[in-house]
Design a protein around this motif. Sequence first.
Motif, PDB file in Angstrom:
ATOM      1  N   THR A   1      -3.878  -1.982   6.103  1.00  0.00           N
ATOM      2  CA  THR A   1      -3.803  -0.573   6.487  1.00  0.00           C
ATOM      3  C   THR A   1      -2.461   0.019   6.081  1.00  0.00           C
ATOM      4  O   THR A   1      -1.420  -0.633   6.186  1.00  0.00           O
ATOM      5  CB  THR A   1      -4.001  -0.416   8.007  1.00  0.00           C
ATOM      6  OG1 THR A   1      -5.235  -1.037   8.386  1.00  0.00           O
ATOM      7  CG2 THR A   1      -4.057   1.055   8.404  1.00  0.00           C
ATOM      8  N   LEU A   2      -2.504   1.258   5.642  1.00  0.00           N
ATOM      9  CA  LEU A   2      -1.292   1.982   5.268  1.00  0.00           C
ATOM     10  C   LEU A   2      -0.352   2.055   6.471  1.00  0.00           C
ATOM     11  O   LEU A   2      -0.765   2.384   7.588  1.00  0.00           O
ATOM     12  CB  LEU A   2      -1.668   3.387   4.791  1.00  0.00           C
ATOM     13  CG  LEU A   2      -0.601   4.221   4.081  1.00  0.00           C
ATOM     14  CD1 LEU A   2      -0.214   3.596   2.755  1.00  0.00           C
ATOM     15  CD2 LEU A   2      -1.126   5.645   3.867  1.00  0.00           C
ATOM     16  N   LYS A   3       0.902   1.739   6.261  1.00  0.00           N
ATOM     17  CA  LYS A   3       1.852   1.671   7.375  1.00  0.00           C
ATOM     18  C   LYS A   3       2.049   3.029   8.035  1.00  0.00           C
ATOM     19  O   LYS A   3       2.063   3.145   9.267  1.00  0.00           O
ATOM     20  CB  LYS A   3       3.194   1.130   6.885  1.00  0.00           C
ATOM     21  CG  LYS A   3       3.159  -0.339   6.485  1.00  0.00           C
ATOM     22  CD  LYS A   3       4.541  -0.814   6.054  1.00  0.00           C
ATOM     23  CE  LYS A   3       4.506  -2.286   5.676  1.00  0.00           C
ATOM     24  NZ  LYS A   3       5.863  -2.776   5.253  1.00  0.00           N
ATOM     25  N   GLN A   4       2.221   4.075   7.237  1.00  0.00           N
ATOM     26  CA  GLN A   4       2.427   5.412   7.765  1.00  0.00           C
ATOM     27  C   GLN A   4       1.236   6.292   7.378  1.00  0.00           C
ATOM     28  O   GLN A   4       0.863   6.346   6.206  1.00  0.00           O
ATOM     29  CB  GLN A   4       3.717   6.035   7.218  1.00  0.00           C
ATOM     30  CG  GLN A   4       4.991   5.296   7.630  1.00  0.00           C
ATOM     31  CD  GLN A   4       5.259   5.423   9.112  1.00  0.00           C
ATOM     32  OE1 GLN A   4       4.841   6.380   9.766  1.00  0.00           O
ATOM     33  NE2 GLN A   4       5.965   4.438   9.665  1.00  0.00           N
ATOM     34  N   PRO A   5       0.598   6.956   8.329  1.00  0.00           N
ATOM     35  CA  PRO A   5      -0.511   7.860   7.973  1.00  0.00           C
ATOM     36  C   PRO A   5      -0.060   8.915   6.967  1.00  0.00           C
ATOM     37  O   PRO A   5       1.111   9.303   6.924  1.00  0.00           O
ATOM     38  CB  PRO A   5      -0.897   8.483   9.316  1.00  0.00           C
ATOM     39  CG  PRO A   5      -0.403   7.525  10.347  1.00  0.00           C
ATOM     40  CD  PRO A   5       0.849   6.927   9.780  1.00  0.00           C
ATOM     41  N   PHE A   6      -1.010   9.381   6.186  1.00  0.00           N
ATOM     42  CA  PHE A   6      -0.713  10.335   5.109  1.00  0.00           C
ATOM     43  C   PHE A   6      -1.185  11.726   5.492  1.00  0.00           C
ATOM     44  O   PHE A   6      -2.275  11.911   6.034  1.00  0.00           O
ATOM     45  CB  PHE A   6      -1.396   9.897   3.810  1.00  0.00           C
ATOM     46  CG  PHE A   6      -1.320  10.920   2.716  1.00  0.00           C
ATOM     47  CD1 PHE A   6      -0.138  11.146   2.045  1.00  0.00           C
ATOM     48  CD2 PHE A   6      -2.437  11.679   2.372  1.00  0.00           C
ATOM     49  CE1 PHE A   6      -0.055  12.101   1.037  1.00  0.00           C
ATOM     50  CE2 PHE A   6      -2.368  12.624   1.371  1.00  0.00           C
ATOM     51  CZ  PHE A   6      -1.176  12.835   0.705  1.00  0.00           C
TER      52      PHE A   6
ATOM     53  N   LEU B   1      -5.463   5.076   5.993  1.00  0.00           N
ATOM     54  CA  LEU B   1      -6.168   4.507   4.850  1.00  0.00           C
ATOM     55  C   LEU B   1      -6.064   2.983   4.904  1.00  0.00           C
ATOM     56  O   LEU B   1      -5.017   2.437   5.286  1.00  0.00           O
ATOM     57  CB  LEU B   1      -5.573   5.026   3.539  1.00  0.00           C
ATOM     58  CG  LEU B   1      -5.672   6.538   3.298  1.00  0.00           C
ATOM     59  CD1 LEU B   1      -4.793   6.942   2.128  1.00  0.00           C
ATOM     60  CD2 LEU B   1      -7.112   6.948   3.047  1.00  0.00           C
ATOM     61  N   ARG B   2      -7.136   2.297   4.508  1.00  0.00           N
ATOM     62  CA  ARG B   2      -7.103   0.837   4.456  1.00  0.00           C
ATOM     63  C   ARG B   2      -7.928   0.338   3.282  1.00  0.00           C
ATOM     64  O   ARG B   2      -8.822   1.044   2.780  1.00  0.00           O
ATOM     65  CB  ARG B   2      -7.603   0.233   5.764  1.00  0.00           C
ATOM     66  CG  ARG B   2      -9.097   0.404   6.054  1.00  0.00           C
ATOM     67  CD  ARG B   2      -9.445  -0.225   7.385  1.00  0.00           C
ATOM     68  NE  ARG B   2     -10.899  -0.222   7.610  1.00  0.00           N
ATOM     69  CZ  ARG B   2     -11.485  -0.747   8.701  1.00  0.00           C
ATOM     70  NH1 ARG B   2     -10.724  -1.317   9.651  1.00  0.00           N
ATOM     71  NH2 ARG B   2     -12.803  -0.711   8.843  1.00  0.00           N
TER      72      ARG B   2
ATOM     73  N   TRP C   1      -2.240  -0.072  -4.396  1.00  0.00           N
ATOM     74  CA  TRP C   1      -1.859  -1.342  -3.783  1.00  0.00           C
ATOM     75  C   TRP C   1      -1.647  -2.384  -4.876  1.00  0.00           C
ATOM     76  O   TRP C   1      -2.038  -2.181  -6.034  1.00  0.00           O
ATOM     77  CB  TRP C   1      -2.934  -1.814  -2.790  1.00  0.00           C
ATOM     78  CG  TRP C   1      -4.294  -1.914  -3.435  1.00  0.00           C
ATOM     79  CD1 TRP C   1      -4.830  -2.983  -4.093  1.00  0.00           C
ATOM     80  CD2 TRP C   1      -5.280  -0.877  -3.512  1.00  0.00           C
ATOM     81  NE1 TRP C   1      -6.088  -2.692  -4.575  1.00  0.00           N
ATOM     82  CE2 TRP C   1      -6.384  -1.392  -4.213  1.00  0.00           C
ATOM     83  CE3 TRP C   1      -5.346   0.458  -3.048  1.00  0.00           C
ATOM     84  CZ2 TRP C   1      -7.524  -0.653  -4.473  1.00  0.00           C
ATOM     85  CZ3 TRP C   1      -6.484   1.186  -3.299  1.00  0.00           C
ATOM     86  CH2 TRP C   1      -7.559   0.631  -4.000  1.00  0.00           C
ATOM     87  N   SER C   2      -1.013  -3.476  -4.515  1.00  0.00           N
ATOM     88  CA  SER C   2      -0.814  -4.561  -5.478  1.00  0.00           C
ATOM     89  C   SER C   2      -2.112  -5.352  -5.631  1.00  0.00           C
ATOM     90  O   SER C   2      -2.799  -5.643  -4.638  1.00  0.00           O
ATOM     91  CB  SER C   2       0.301  -5.512  -4.997  1.00  0.00           C
ATOM     92  OG  SER C   2       1.527  -4.815  -4.919  1.00  0.00           O
TER      93      SER C   2
ATOM     94  N   LEU D   1       0.834  -1.198   0.000  1.00  0.00           N
ATOM     95  CA  LEU D   1       0.000   0.000   0.000  1.00  0.00           C
ATOM     96  C   LEU D   1       0.872   1.252   0.000  1.00  0.00           C
ATOM     97  O   LEU D   1       1.904   1.315   0.679  1.00  0.00           O
ATOM     98  CB  LEU D   1      -0.910   0.016   1.234  1.00  0.00           C
ATOM     99  CG  LEU D   1      -2.176  -0.846   1.195  1.00  0.00           C
ATOM    100  CD1 LEU D   1      -1.864  -2.322   1.042  1.00  0.00           C
ATOM    101  CD2 LEU D   1      -3.024  -0.605   2.439  1.00  0.00           C
ATOM    102  N   SER D   2       0.447   2.257  -0.754  1.00  0.00           N
ATOM    103  CA  SER D   2       1.190   3.522  -0.817  1.00  0.00           C
ATOM    104  C   SER D   2       0.268   4.632  -1.316  1.00  0.00           C
ATOM    105  O   SER D   2      -0.779   4.370  -1.909  1.00  0.00           O
ATOM    106  CB  SER D   2       2.406   3.403  -1.744  1.00  0.00           C
ATOM    107  OG  SER D   2       1.988   3.101  -3.063  1.00  0.00           O
TER     108      SER D   2
END
Length: 305
Positions: A121-126, A106-107, A49-50, A36-37
């Motif tokens: 879930t996104l590893k680092q909040p945006f 984000l998820r 995401w993939s 996720l990015s």
Amino acid sequence: MVLEEISTSLIMWFFYALIPSFLTDGVVVLPAPQNLSVHSTNMKHLFRWSPVIVPEEPIYYSVEYQGEYESLYRSHVWIPSSWCSLTKDPKCDVTDDITASVLYNLRVRASLGSQTSAWSTLKQPFNRNSTILTPPWMAVTKDGFHLVIELEDLGPQFEFRVAYWRSEPGTKEHIKVVRSRGIPVHLETMEPGATYCVKAQTFVKIIGRHSAFNKAECVEVQGETLPLALALFAFVVFMLILVVVPLSIWKMGQLLRYSCCPVVVLPDTLKITSSPQKLISCRREEVDTCATAVLPSEELFRVWI
């Protein structure tokens, strides 16, 4: 023969090893999306995401977000994305969901029929403050002697700082803030025979950041400046007009005055040479005698003529 048995054993072992990840009580379990990015450019935020691969089966994805308000004041509630409910693409435009300069979680999860995967879930909040601002596209043109610039429309949050100058040593740059989107804007009236250059950068006030300037574009104005002799001649003509015109107006006024209202000169015979008291003292019946005495016949004849 031994090699074939070893190969068969390895394949069977690999197959059985995968079964637990796809079967739970005889039901296929979808793997959760990975990698996720968020890619954010010019305040456009794209969540990626993939893709989850299942042969010959359509996979759908759902996206949810959680801002600072939802995390602190609404018990960590997740809100479905405005545009990404059961989408086939492994990406989601979350620009409309991210409305503040705070951290967002984000998820995403995958769906196959009635089956769903776990949430990833996104590893680092945006935070939208991390968006990449690029120099704007622009077109520099001339309309006669007018320097005109047209900038791309990046949205209502954007404004542009435009720097322009005359291409000569020691000239000063002029800065103009442009908020017009997609509409030509007049910068300056140019001088004939000169070259003018323009560059611009984007600026987003709500995040307090700006891009780098783009590459300067220059335009040249055709024509030549007035020669010194022509300029001197024009000055002399102007001074002559400045002197001759008032003098002509005064002379015309004098001519009109004496033509329409000439000054009447009394003949000598009508001029009073005696004392006014003597004329007043004459009785009415003696007026003719007084007049005859004052005005000889020769004078009267000359006055009549």
